[in-house]
Each structure stands twice: as C-alpha cells, then as structure tokens.
Design an enzyme around this catalytic site. Sequence first.
Site, PDB file in Angstrom:
ATOM      1  N   HIS A  46     -33.102 -27.107  48.320  1.00  0.00           N
ATOM      2  CA  HIS A  46     -32.406 -26.010  48.992  1.00  0.00           C
ATOM      3  C   HIS A  46     -30.902 -26.233  48.827  1.00  0.00           C
ATOM      4  O   HIS A  46     -30.435 -27.379  48.754  1.00  0.00           O
ATOM      5  CB  HIS A  46     -32.747 -25.979  50.478  1.00  0.00           C
ATOM      6  CG  HIS A  46     -34.139 -25.541  50.775  1.00  0.00           C
ATOM      7  ND1 HIS A  46     -34.488 -24.973  51.971  1.00  0.00           N
ATOM      8  CD2 HIS A  46     -35.286 -25.584  50.041  1.00  0.00           C
ATOM      9  CE1 HIS A  46     -35.774 -24.687  51.974  1.00  0.00           C
ATOM     10  NE2 HIS A  46     -36.279 -25.061  50.799  1.00  0.00           N
ATOM     11  N   GLU A  48     -28.462 -26.118  50.883  1.00  0.00           N
ATOM     12  CA  GLU A  48     -27.834 -26.952  51.906  1.00  0.00           C
ATOM     13  C   GLU A  48     -28.016 -28.432  51.610  1.00  0.00           C
ATOM     14  O   GLU A  48     -27.076 -29.221  51.730  1.00  0.00           O
ATOM     15  CB  GLU A  48     -28.432 -26.652  53.299  1.00  0.00           C
ATOM     16  CG  GLU A  48     -28.228 -25.241  53.782  1.00  0.00           C
ATOM     17  CD  GLU A  48     -29.424 -24.345  53.514  1.00  0.00           C
ATOM     18  OE1 GLU A  48     -29.738 -23.515  54.382  1.00  0.00           O
ATOM     19  OE2 GLU A  48     -30.042 -24.465  52.426  1.00  0.00           O
ATOM     20  N   CYS A  76     -33.294 -23.440  57.289  1.00  0.00           N
ATOM     21  CA  CYS A  76     -34.663 -23.706  57.736  1.00  0.00           C
ATOM     22  C   CYS A  76     -34.672 -25.024  58.525  1.00  0.00           C
ATOM     23  O   CYS A  76     -33.645 -25.701  58.647  1.00  0.00           O
ATOM     24  CB  CYS A  76     -35.594 -23.792  56.526  1.00  0.00           C
ATOM     25  SG  CYS A  76     -35.319 -25.250  55.486  1.00  0.00           S
ATOM     26  N   CYS A  79     -33.486 -28.062  56.406  1.00  0.00           N
ATOM     27  CA  CYS A  79     -32.040 -28.066  56.181  1.00  0.00           C
ATOM     28  C   CYS A  79     -31.270 -28.351  57.462  1.00  0.00           C
ATOM     29  O   CYS A  79     -30.297 -29.104  57.442  1.00  0.00           O
ATOM     30  CB  CYS A  79     -31.606 -26.745  55.551  1.00  0.00           C
ATOM     31  SG  CYS A  79     -32.226 -26.560  53.864  1.00  0.00           S
TER      32      CYS A  79
END
Length: 144
Positions: A46, A48, A76, A79
Amino acid sequence: MRMALEEAAKAPALGEVPIAALIVHDGQVLAQTHNYRESWQDPTAHAEVIAIRAAATALGTWRLTDTTLYVTVEPCAMCLGAIILARIPRVVFGAKDPKAGACGSVLDFTHEPRLNHQVEILGGVLEEESQALIRQFFRQLRAG
C-alpha cells in the site's frame, strides 16, 4: 494533497488502483509513492507502507515524529497500524473508504486510548478529486 493526487494519477498506467501517499517533514517531501500491490504481487504494498519505509530510510530512524502523511484515500487497518507504530502524529486523507477505512469509516483506531500513540486525522481534503480518480479507474476496468 495535490502532490498525492498527481502521484495517484500515475498508478493506473501500471494497473494499480490510484491511491498515493507522501510524507512531509519540516516542509520537505521525504517520500512520495502510489500503491504497488499488483505490480509486486504484495498485499502489503500500500502507498502508506511504502512511503513510511522510504521516509524512515531518509530520516535514518523508524520514529517519524514531526511528520505528516498525506494519502488520497482513508488508511486501512494495516496502514493505520503502521502509521501508529511509526509514530506519525498527523494524517491528512482525501476520500473515505467505506469498505476498509480505519479512521472512522469501518473501524476507528485513531481514538483508541489503550494504544501507545495517538494520531491526529483530517479527512475529506480534496475528497471529490480523490473519489473521481478511484471511480474513473474502476469504470475503465469494468469497461474492458
């Protein structure tokens, strides 16, 4: 946030969902990236998480105090966990994520007093632009 949107716009060319993050420290961008889950076949890739790794390398420490993370979509749970563990004090995000958001949409770890670090969250910044990128991506994906 505009820089994050510009980065997110690059992701569809690689078949990636247009989500991007950047981390700023003392007015300087330490890291700027988008998702690479499909390209790397890595469920943790991801934006992040990748940005956190790059910023930690740039600063020479895993403690990212005095930074702000900008991301085009609400983080999410994975993250937000990484954000908390990295001690990032502030997150600014664009669009809410009604299926996986952990800053209030589905879960909310940001106000959990038992955690060792609290994160200030500002959501809805350039929300329409962030949502438009996501909608356009999935519309094109379904079309063909």
